[in-house]
Design an enzyme around this catalytic site. Structure first.
Site, short mmCIF file in Angstrom:
data_model
loop_
_atom_site.label_atom_id
_atom_site.label_comp_id
_atom_site.label_asym_id
_atom_site.label_seq_id
_atom_site.Cartn_x
_atom_site.Cartn_y
_atom_site.Cartn_z
N SER B 42 0.84 -1.21 0.00
CA SER B 42 0.00 0.00 0.00
C SER B 42 0.87 1.25 0.00
O SER B 42 1.76 1.39 0.83
CB SER B 42 -0.91 0.03 1.23
N MET B 67 2.42 -3.51 10.57
CA MET B 67 3.52 -2.88 9.84
C MET B 67 3.41 -1.35 9.96
O MET B 67 4.42 -0.66 10.08
CB MET B 67 3.45 -3.27 8.36
N LEU B 69 1.79 0.62 7.56
CA LEU B 69 1.81 1.21 6.21
C LEU B 69 3.16 1.83 5.83
O LEU B 69 3.21 2.95 5.29
CB LEU B 69 0.69 2.26 6.07
N CYS B 125 -6.82 -1.36 6.51
CA CYS B 125 -5.69 -1.65 7.40
C CYS B 125 -6.15 -1.43 8.84
O CYS B 125 -6.63 -0.35 9.18
CB CYS B 125 -4.51 -0.74 7.08
N LYS B 160 -10.69 -2.82 -0.94
CA LYS B 160 -10.40 -3.90 0.02
C LYS B 160 -11.10 -3.61 1.35
O LYS B 160 -10.92 -2.55 1.94
CB LYS B 160 -8.90 -4.05 0.23
N ILE B 186 -10.96 -10.63 2.74
CA ILE B 186 -10.99 -9.63 3.80
C ILE B 186 -9.56 -9.17 4.14
O ILE B 186 -8.60 -9.90 3.86
CB ILE B 186 -11.62 -10.20 5.11
N GLY B 260 -1.30 -14.26 0.81
CA GLY B 260 -0.39 -13.37 1.52
C GLY B 260 0.61 -14.12 2.38
O GLY B 260 1.64 -14.58 1.89
#
Lengths: 259, 300
Positions: B42, B67, B69, B125, B160, B186, B260
């Site tokens: 992202s 994380m 972003l 997120c 998303k 999701i 992922g």
């Protein structure tokens, strides 16, 4: 894995900026060159290569390492590992060359111990800024012949490890293990590549790790996309040809930084 | 070949956002390992270093991460998209985030010169204050941002979704009203782990999002509900590591599947999963994946 609660049972001040911390937990299945993620609770978590089966050797470079270096006996850290891939193990009759720069001797020292125990033939070139910053010389001496270089000539030869390598027949070694600042490792890499022996060399790389387990991609190398945390941190010289190695790395946000 | 929102995917497996998507080289590696399309990390308007470590921990039931972003900003990332676009022949979807519709458009337009094949709007997120799920749990904001980006770009827009809401269908409908070409469901499920030796929350951000096998049943139910309520395609994501997992999401209503955390063991998870889906379709004499999308809804 969750971090393992690890208590510091002994510390050794190796140099003015470097300390070794021995733990009450031993990472018996760790291969030399593998790393652990060291969590200073409430501060940060950083990758460290094991310098003994139950110890890390830490140089003060940032917030987290400054915090760790100030810890003492009885303090605890959270540790995940061992992670990543270590060095290829040498065999009894093989000839080994170690090339270390500064605290880069820490990941190589357990391998030197291993080489001593199997009776391999070892030569080591240890470089440091000055004699105070030279660490683990004794462990390499036990393994074989040691050449020391210092930037200021305060110990051994005045100059860089590469000066020493130019005087040596590097083609006689079966394995060459290299760890140190990237600029130094890259000079060594160039030297070995000129003699077409970089395929026998292994380099322990350092990149900013975020997840440390091979998922996020923060430590991927260009142009192969190899993950330093999962596919490394030890790479063969052939894997590093025409790569970002020696040229740039990435910051925590992913921007390129020149080496 | 699978067509989703006009994009020809080489197979139904897609690299999920936030995984191995920080560099062009890493994404090329995922395509070589069999990904039918890739979604980038992202990307936002400004460089962001993200939360302090630990930022991802493997638990016995999955992974938790926060994380935060981290990204180099669109200005610095646009070349990474160029690198991957030049090297591969699969769609490259740019995941983008911003604090409001204007920032989303700024990032989308900033990446536009590298010709991403679609945009995936990260409104999900779970652990970035002011971004992601803070926006994505408000249907009005989701609709507004989707519409604004939809009007500003001429490639498909995927949205998303976060499962951390009372009813994901409300958010999915909002995205659809805003003109989304697809929804992706999701994102991770809000979660936390505490170090029992010390009492410290383990993640640097204290809490984060759960991924991995543990969340697959949640993903299946969300996809199932969205499929019933929406007219646009759903891209399934959540705990997929085998072809069986993928087929389960597809039967719930997914037109393609993102992978992922499962890259942790091997990037070749994409090839294994897509080959497995193909074998399954052959064995069951299905003409294609379309035959089984949402099939669970007919089994009464």
């Amino acid at each position: 894995m969750r971090p393992i609660d690890t208590r510091i049972i002994r510390t050794i001040q190796e140099t003015p900026s470097t300390r070794t911390f021995f733990f009450d937990v031993s990472f018996d299945d760790a291969q030399p060159g593998q790393f652990v993620m060291v969590w200073a609770r409430g501060v940060d978590e950083v990758p460290m290569t094991l310098s003994y089966i139950n110890a890390i050797t830490v140089q003060k470079v940032g917030d987290c390492t400054s915090h760790i270096v100030a810890l003492s006996e009885g303090d605890s850290l959270g540790i995940r590992g061992p992670l990543g891939n270590g060095f290829t193990m040498p065999e009894k009759d093989e000839r080994i060359l170690f090339v270390a720069g500064g605290v880069g001797s820490a990941p190589l020292a357990p391998l030197a111990d291993r080489a001593t125990s199997i009776g391999a033939s070892v030569v080591s070139v240890l470089g440091a800024r000055n004699s105070d910053e030279l660490i683990f010389e004794e462990r390499f001496s036990q393994a074989g012949e040691v050449y020391v270089t210092t930037d200021d000539g305060s110990s051994g030869r005045c100059g860089f490890v590469t000066d020493q390598l130019l005087d040596m027949d590097v083609a006689m070694f079966d394995h060459i293990y290299v760890c140190g600042p990237e600029i130094m490792m890259y000079k060594v890499f160039e030297n070995l590549r000129d003699k077409q022996v970089h395929g026998r060399a292994e380099f322990s790389l350092h990149r900013y790790f975020k997840c440390g387990i091979g998922v996020c991609g923060a430590c991927c190398m260009d142009p192969t996309g190899l993950r330093v945390c999962k596919d490394g941190p030890v790479f063969n010289g052939l894997q590093l040809e025409s790569s970002e190695f020696g040229k740039y790395k990435r910051s925590a946000c992913g921007q390129k930084i020149s080496i | 070949m699978v067509n989703v929102t006009g994009l020809d995917l080489k197979n139904p497996t897609i690299l999920a956002a936030g995984i191995m998507g920080t560099t062009g080289a890493a994404m090329i590696r995922m395509v070589k390992a069999g990904a039918g399309a890739v979604v980038t990390k992202s990307i936002g308007p400004e460089p962001k270093i993200g939360h302090s470590n630990p930022s991802m921990i493997q638990l016995d039931c999955g992974y938790i991460n926060a994380m935060g972003l981290p990204n180099p900003s669109y200005a610095d990332f646009v070349d990474e998209i160029r690198i991957v676009k030049e090297a591969v022949d699969v769609p490259v979807i740019a995941s983008i985030f911003g604090g409001d519709a204007t920032e989303f458009v700024q990032v989308a337009e900033g990446l536009g010169s590298a010709d991403p094949d679609a945009f995936e709007l990260n409104v999900s997120c779970p652990h970035a204050d002011g971004y992601g799920a803070t926006i994505g749990s408000d249907p009005a904001l989701v609709e507004d941002i989707t519409r604004t980006v939809r009007d500003a770009v001429d490639v498909p827009v995927w949205v998303k979704l976060t499962p951390n809401v009372t009813d994901i269908v409300d958010i999915g409908k909002a995205a659809q009203r805003g003109g989304a070409d697809a929804v992706v469901a999701i994102n991770t499920v809000r979660a936390m782990a505490i170090d029992v030796a010390s009492g410290y929350p383990i993640l640097g951000n204290r809490f984060g999002g759960l991924s991995g096998a543990a969340i697959r049943p949640i993903a299946v139910k969300c996809i199932y509900d969205l499929y019933q309520a929406l007219d646009i395609p759903i891209i399934g994501v959540g705990g997929v590591s085998t072809w069986q997992d993928s087929v389960e999401l597809i039967m719930a209503g997914a037109s393609a599947v993102q992978i992922g955390s499962a890259v942790v063991d091997s990037p070749y998870v994409f090839r294994h999963v897509s080959n497995g889906i193909e074998r399954y379709l052959d064995e069951k004499d299905h003409a294609g994946i379309e035959d089984i999308i949402g099939i669970a809804h007919e089994m009464i």
